[in-house]
Motif scaffolding. Structure first.
Motif, PDB file in Angstrom:
ATOM      1  N   GLU A  34     -47.013  33.575  24.022  1.00  0.00           N
ATOM      2  CA  GLU A  34     -46.183  33.114  25.134  1.00  0.00           C
ATOM      3  C   GLU A  34     -44.694  33.254  24.826  1.00  0.00           C
ATOM      4  N   ASN A  35     -44.343  34.184  23.934  1.00  0.00           N
ATOM      5  CA  ASN A  35     -42.955  34.488  23.563  1.00  0.00           C
ATOM      6  C   ASN A  35     -42.208  33.286  22.993  1.00  0.00           C
ATOM      7  N   GLY A  36     -42.870  32.526  22.146  1.00  0.00           N
ATOM      8  CA  GLY A  36     -42.242  31.404  21.469  1.00  0.00           C
ATOM      9  C   GLY A  36     -42.262  31.627  19.970  1.00  0.00           C
ATOM     10  N   PHE A  37     -41.736  30.663  19.224  1.00  0.00           N
ATOM     11  CA  PHE A  37     -41.802  30.705  17.773  1.00  0.00           C
ATOM     12  C   PHE A  37     -42.006  29.294  17.251  1.00  0.00           C
ATOM     13  N   CYS A  38     -42.482  29.179  16.033  1.00  0.00           N
ATOM     14  CA  CYS A  38     -42.763  27.879  15.438  1.00  0.00           C
ATOM     15  C   CYS A  38     -41.584  27.419  14.592  1.00  0.00           C
ATOM     16  N   ALA A  39     -41.193  26.163  14.751  1.00  0.00           N
ATOM     17  CA  ALA A  39     -40.087  25.584  13.987  1.00  0.00           C
ATOM     18  C   ALA A  39     -40.516  24.226  13.435  1.00  0.00           C
ATOM     19  N   ILE A  40     -39.887  23.831  12.344  1.00  0.00           N
ATOM     20  CA  ILE A  40     -40.228  22.562  11.696  1.00  0.00           C
ATOM     21  C   ILE A  40     -39.481  21.404  12.365  1.00  0.00           C
ATOM     22  N   LEU A  41     -40.215  20.428  12.860  1.00  0.00           N
ATOM     23  CA  LEU A  41     -39.754  19.152  13.412  1.00  0.00           C
ATOM     24  C   LEU A  41     -38.872  19.212  14.657  1.00  0.00           C
ATOM     25  N   CYS A  43     -36.371  22.047  17.544  1.00  0.00           N
ATOM     26  CA  CYS A  43     -35.970  23.400  17.930  1.00  0.00           C
ATOM     27  C   CYS A  43     -34.447  23.489  17.959  1.00  0.00           C
ATOM     28  N   PRO A  44     -33.885  24.674  17.656  1.00  0.00           N
ATOM     29  CA  PRO A  44     -32.436  24.843  17.793  1.00  0.00           C
ATOM     30  C   PRO A  44     -32.019  24.768  19.260  1.00  0.00           C
ATOM     31  N   PHE A  45     -30.702  24.705  19.532  1.00  0.00           N
ATOM     32  CA  PHE A  45     -30.192  24.368  20.870  1.00  0.00           C
ATOM     33  C   PHE A  45     -30.759  25.135  22.051  1.00  0.00           C
ATOM     34  N   PRO A  46     -30.676  26.429  22.150  1.00  0.00           N
ATOM     35  CA  PRO A  46     -31.093  27.002  23.444  1.00  0.00           C
ATOM     36  C   PRO A  46     -32.607  26.978  23.659  1.00  0.00           C
ATOM     37  N   TYR A  47     -33.356  26.327  22.784  1.00  0.00           N
ATOM     38  CA  TYR A  47     -34.816  26.270  22.873  1.00  0.00           C
ATOM     39  C   TYR A  47     -35.282  24.829  23.050  1.00  0.00           C
ATOM     40  N   VAL A  48     -36.465  24.671  23.658  1.00  0.00           N
ATOM     41  CA  VAL A  48     -37.074  23.348  23.819  1.00  0.00           C
ATOM     42  C   VAL A  48     -38.503  23.393  23.291  1.00  0.00           C
ATOM     43  N   ILE A  49     -39.020  22.240  22.950  1.00  0.00           N
ATOM     44  CA  ILE A  49     -40.396  22.137  22.456  1.00  0.00           C
ATOM     45  C   ILE A  49     -41.345  22.311  23.640  1.00  0.00           C
ATOM     46  N   SER A  50     -42.298  23.243  23.494  1.00  0.00           N
ATOM     47  CA  SER A  50     -43.244  23.467  24.587  1.00  0.00           C
ATOM     48  C   SER A  50     -44.690  23.265  24.155  1.00  0.00           C
ATOM     49  N   GLY A  51     -44.919  22.907  22.901  1.00  0.00           N
ATOM     50  CA  GLY A  51     -46.266  22.683  22.405  1.00  0.00           C
ATOM     51  C   GLY A  51     -46.236  22.500  20.900  1.00  0.00           C
ATOM     52  N   ARG A  52     -47.392  22.656  20.265  1.00  0.00           N
ATOM     53  CA  ARG A  52     -47.494  22.480  18.819  1.00  0.00           C
ATOM     54  C   ARG A  52     -48.157  23.691  18.189  1.00  0.00           C
ATOM     55  N   CYS A  53     -47.671  24.040  17.009  1.00  0.00           N
ATOM     56  CA  CYS A  53     -48.303  25.094  16.220  1.00  0.00           C
ATOM     57  C   CYS A  53     -49.222  24.471  15.170  1.00  0.00           C
ATOM     58  N   SER A  54     -48.805  23.356  14.595  1.00  0.00           N
ATOM     59  CA  SER A  54     -49.610  22.599  13.632  1.00  0.00           C
ATOM     60  C   SER A  54     -49.069  21.174  13.615  1.00  0.00           C
ATOM     61  N   LYS A  55     -49.399  20.419  12.590  1.00  0.00           N
ATOM     62  CA  LYS A  55     -49.021  19.008  12.561  1.00  0.00           C
ATOM     63  C   LYS A  55     -47.502  18.805  12.571  1.00  0.00           C
ATOM     64  N   PHE A  56     -46.761  19.580  11.776  1.00  0.00           N
ATOM     65  CA  PHE A  56     -45.317  19.415  11.692  1.00  0.00           C
ATOM     66  C   PHE A  56     -44.538  20.581  12.308  1.00  0.00           C
ATOM     67  N   PHE A  58     -43.573  22.833  15.626  1.00  0.00           N
ATOM     68  CA  PHE A  58     -43.556  22.793  17.084  1.00  0.00           C
ATOM     69  C   PHE A  58     -43.291  24.182  17.633  1.00  0.00           C
ATOM     70  N   CYS A  59     -43.851  24.468  18.794  1.00  0.00           N
ATOM     71  CA  CYS A  59     -43.623  25.741  19.464  1.00  0.00           C
ATOM     72  C   CYS A  59     -42.332  25.621  20.279  1.00  0.00           C
ATOM     73  N   CYS A  60     -41.400  26.518  20.032  1.00  0.00           N
ATOM     74  CA  CYS A  60     -40.108  26.501  20.725  1.00  0.00           C
ATOM     75  C   CYS A  60     -40.032  27.674  21.679  1.00  0.00           C
ATOM     76  N   LYS A  61     -39.535  27.418  22.888  1.00  0.00           N
ATOM     77  CA  LYS A  61     -39.342  28.462  23.895  1.00  0.00           C
ATOM     78  C   LYS A  61     -37.961  28.276  24.506  1.00  0.00           C
TER      79      LYS A  61
END
Length: 65
Positions: A34-41, A43-56, A58-61
């Protein structure tokens, strides 16, 4: 008895909508699809959390598309 004819289709519509209500990515592969990437805890500014990749992780879009 007449109201049952109206309640039954309404119940079916509600049940159909609830079947696919979880649209957020649930793992790393779905996030990348879905054109996102995984980040720890967080997301950087122009991105928002849209789901989870694992426990820690988060999927950022992007916010605007």
């Amino acid at each position: 008895m007449r109201i049952l004819y109206l309640l039954f289709p309404l119940f079916l519509l509600l049940a159909q909508g609830a079947a696919g209500s979880s649209l957020a990515p649930g793992n790393k592969a779905q996030c990348h699809r879905e054109n996102g990437f995984c980040a720890i805890l967080k997301c950087p500014f122009p991105y928002v959390i849209s789901g989870r990749c694992s426990k820690f992780l988060f999927c950022c879009k992007r916010i605007w598309g």
